[in-house]
Design a protein around this motif. Structure first.
Motif, PDB file in Angstrom:
ATOM      1  N   ARG A   1       0.821  -1.211   0.000  1.00  0.00           N
ATOM      2  CA  ARG A   1       0.000   0.000   0.000  1.00  0.00           C
ATOM      3  C   ARG A   1       0.858   1.266   0.000  1.00  0.00           C
ATOM      4  NH1 ARG A   1      -5.646  -0.021   2.042  1.00  0.00           N
ATOM      5  NH2 ARG A   1      -6.416  -1.897   1.062  1.00  0.00           N
TER       6      ARG A   1
ATOM      7  N   GLY B   1       2.590   1.800  -3.283  1.00  0.00           N
ATOM      8  CA  GLY B   1       1.592   2.199  -4.286  1.00  0.00           C
ATOM      9  C   GLY B   1       1.249   3.661  -4.134  1.00  0.00           C
ATOM     10  N   GLU B   2       1.042   4.071  -2.874  1.00  0.00           N
ATOM     11  CA  GLU B   2       0.651   5.463  -2.658  1.00  0.00           C
ATOM     12  C   GLU B   2       1.794   6.415  -3.012  1.00  0.00           C
ATOM     13  OE1 GLU B   2      -2.007   5.553   0.661  1.00  0.00           O
ATOM     14  OE2 GLU B   2      -2.211   7.730   0.493  1.00  0.00           O
TER      15      GLU B   2
ATOM     16  N   HIS C   1       6.699  -1.421  -5.818  1.00  0.00           N
ATOM     17  CA  HIS C   1       5.296  -1.778  -5.542  1.00  0.00           C
ATOM     18  C   HIS C   1       4.943  -3.099  -6.244  1.00  0.00           C
ATOM     19  CE1 HIS C   1       1.052  -1.014  -4.868  1.00  0.00           C
ATOM     20  NE2 HIS C   1       0.789  -0.868  -6.152  1.00  0.00           N
TER      21      HIS C   1
ATOM     22  N   HIS D   1      -7.245   2.687 -10.162  1.00  0.00           N
ATOM     23  CA  HIS D   1      -6.715   1.490  -9.492  1.00  0.00           C
ATOM     24  C   HIS D   1      -6.969   1.586  -7.978  1.00  0.00           C
ATOM     25  CE1 HIS D   1      -3.552  -1.475  -8.475  1.00  0.00           C
ATOM     26  NE2 HIS D   1      -2.861  -0.555  -7.848  1.00  0.00           N
TER      27      HIS D   1
HETATM   28  C1  HEM Z   1       1.672   3.136 -11.910  1.00  0.00           C
HETATM   29  C2  HEM Z   1       1.238   2.010 -11.379  1.00  0.00           C
HETATM   30  C3  HEM Z   1       0.558   1.891 -10.044  1.00  0.00           C
HETATM   31  C4  HEM Z   1       0.123   2.838  -9.154  1.00  0.00           C
HETATM   32  C5  HEM Z   1       0.196   4.357  -9.283  1.00  0.00           C
HETATM   33  C6  HEM Z   1      -0.428   2.137  -8.027  1.00  0.00           C
HETATM   34  C7  HEM Z   1      -0.971   2.746  -6.919  1.00  0.00           C
HETATM   35  C8  HEM Z   1      -1.528   2.077  -5.850  1.00  0.00           C
HETATM   36  C9  HEM Z   1      -2.156   2.697  -4.721  1.00  0.00           C
HETATM   37  C10 HEM Z   1      -2.309   4.214  -4.541  1.00  0.00           C
HETATM   38  C11 HEM Z   1      -2.560   1.724  -3.873  1.00  0.00           C
HETATM   39  C12 HEM Z   1      -3.334   1.888  -2.576  1.00  0.00           C
HETATM   40  C13 HEM Z   1      -2.513   2.310  -1.430  1.00  0.00           C
HETATM   41  C14 HEM Z   1      -3.341   2.445  -0.177  1.00  0.00           C
HETATM   42  O1  HEM Z   1      -4.268   1.664   0.044  1.00  0.00           O
HETATM   43  O2  HEM Z   1      -3.025   3.360   0.607  1.00  0.00           O
HETATM   44  C15 HEM Z   1      -2.180   0.470  -4.467  1.00  0.00           C
HETATM   45  C16 HEM Z   1      -2.406  -0.770  -3.890  1.00  0.00           C
HETATM   46  C17 HEM Z   1      -2.166  -1.975  -4.499  1.00  0.00           C
HETATM   47  N1  HEM Z   1      -1.670  -2.151  -5.763  1.00  0.00           N
HETATM   48 FE1  HEM Z   1      -0.994  -0.700  -7.002  1.00  0.00          FE
HETATM   49  N2  HEM Z   1      -0.331   0.785  -8.245  1.00  0.00           N
HETATM   50  C18 HEM Z   1       0.251   0.588  -9.467  1.00  0.00           C
HETATM   51  C19 HEM Z   1       0.540  -0.607 -10.065  1.00  0.00           C
HETATM   52  C20 HEM Z   1       0.225  -1.846  -9.550  1.00  0.00           C
HETATM   53  C21 HEM Z   1       0.530  -3.104 -10.179  1.00  0.00           C
HETATM   54  C22 HEM Z   1       1.251  -3.269 -11.506  1.00  0.00           C
HETATM   55  C23 HEM Z   1       0.060  -4.084  -9.348  1.00  0.00           C
HETATM   56  C24 HEM Z   1       0.119  -5.577  -9.499  1.00  0.00           C
HETATM   57  C25 HEM Z   1       0.127  -6.195 -10.623  1.00  0.00           C
HETATM   58  C26 HEM Z   1      -0.529  -3.438  -8.199  1.00  0.00           C
HETATM   59  C27 HEM Z   1      -1.105  -4.089  -7.134  1.00  0.00           C
HETATM   60  C28 HEM Z   1      -1.575  -3.508  -6.001  1.00  0.00           C
HETATM   61  C29 HEM Z   1      -2.040  -4.229  -4.833  1.00  0.00           C
HETATM   62  C30 HEM Z   1      -2.110  -5.749  -4.669  1.00  0.00           C
HETATM   63  C31 HEM Z   1      -2.408  -3.259  -3.885  1.00  0.00           C
HETATM   64  C32 HEM Z   1      -2.848  -3.472  -2.443  1.00  0.00           C
HETATM   65  C33 HEM Z   1      -4.236  -3.973  -2.323  1.00  0.00           C
HETATM   66  C34 HEM Z   1      -4.530  -4.267  -0.866  1.00  0.00           C
HETATM   67  O3  HEM Z   1      -3.750  -4.951  -0.217  1.00  0.00           O
HETATM   68  O4  HEM Z   1      -5.543  -3.792  -0.406  1.00  0.00           O
HETATM   69  N3  HEM Z   1      -0.410  -2.078  -8.352  1.00  0.00           N
HETATM   70  N4  HEM Z   1      -1.556   0.703  -5.659  1.00  0.00           N
END
Ligand code: HEM
Length: 194
Positions: free
Chosen positions: A39, A42-43, A85, A157
């Motif tokens: 998380r 990602g953020e 991430h 996303h």
């Molecule tokens: C530019 C690409 C990406 C961005 C900007 C992005 C952004 C984010 C953000 C903002 C979150 C949520 C953070 C939070 O809950 O505070 C997140 C969670 C997540 N992202 Fe991404 N992400 C990207 C690419 C990907 C890719 C390629 C994957 C996997 C193939 C992925 C898998 C996940 C997963 C599994 C979560 C957590 C879900 C959870 O545990 O609740 N993300 N992402």
């Protein structure tokens, strides 16, 4: 540009990762450290994408030169955090179970969109240097318009993965829309005729 600005920005961009590493080693990431890592990285990817998009309006409205000099580095850091991430998901979350990962990409819309955002980031990172800028010419500008699509996909996303409370993704969505508005030509002509 002040000579310390770029190194300072570089160190600042590394701080979230340093903190995450420290928090992981000292058991400060809560009950589910892998989820926290995914998380947070990602953020930070989304934050850095939006910070990169702030550079052009800062240049335009404030007249400063330094934002454009930092833009490339910030974009590359966004890519770097996207790689971390994706790695936490592929490695720590899925343990390289490629079949499961593929099923997730196809069946879970928020993963599909995240993956699409990541795939689109790759050519931007690969062509962010001067050599490719010269080589691609006008096509470079066209290609780098993806820099507006990728954060939008990042917001979608995020929005799709939160089940009920959409406040945080909503804030990112509004920031993104504001940054788009600041590029809108009629507004630019009125507020910052350059
Ligand atoms: C530019 C690409 C990406 C961005 C900007 C992005 C952004 C984010 C953000 C903002 C979150 C949520 C953070 C939070 O809950 O505070 C997140 C969670 C997540 N992202 Fe991404 N992400 C990207 C690419 C990907 C890719 C390629 C994957 C996997 C193939 C992925 C898998 C996940 C997963 C599994 C979560 C957590 C879900 C959870 O545990 O609740 N993300 N992402």
């Amino acid at each position: 540009m002040k000579p310390w600005l770029k190194p300072a920005a570089f160190v600042l961009c590394l701080l979230p990762l340093a903190w995450l590493g420290f928090a992981l080693l000292t058991d400060r990431l809560g009950a589910n450290p892998i989820e926290a890592l995914t998380r947070d990285t990602g953020e930070w990817t989304l934050r850095l994408l939006l910070i990169t998009l702030c550079m052009t309006p800062l240049r335009r409205f404030m007249g400063w030169r330094w934002p454009l000099r930092l833009r490339r580095m910030l974009g590359l850091f966004a890519f770097f955090y996207a790689c971390v991430h994706l790695s936490t998901y592929v490695w720590l979350d899925q343990f390289f179970a490629w079949g499961e990962i593929w099923r997730d990409i196809v069946k879970r819309p928020f993963i599909t969109v995240g993956m699409l955002a990541f795939v689109l980031l790759v050519p931007l990172a690969a062509t962010s240097n001067r050599f490719m800028l010269k080589r691609l010419g006008r096509n470079w500008v066209r290609l780098h318009r993806l820099a507006y699509v990728i954060p939008a996909l990042g917001v979608v996303h995020f929005w799709w993965l939160v089940k009920a409370d959409v406040r945080t993704p909503l804030i990112y969505a509004l920031l993104f829309l504001l940054l788009m508005l600041l590029r809108w030509r009629p507004l630019l002509r009125r507020l910052a005729p350059a």
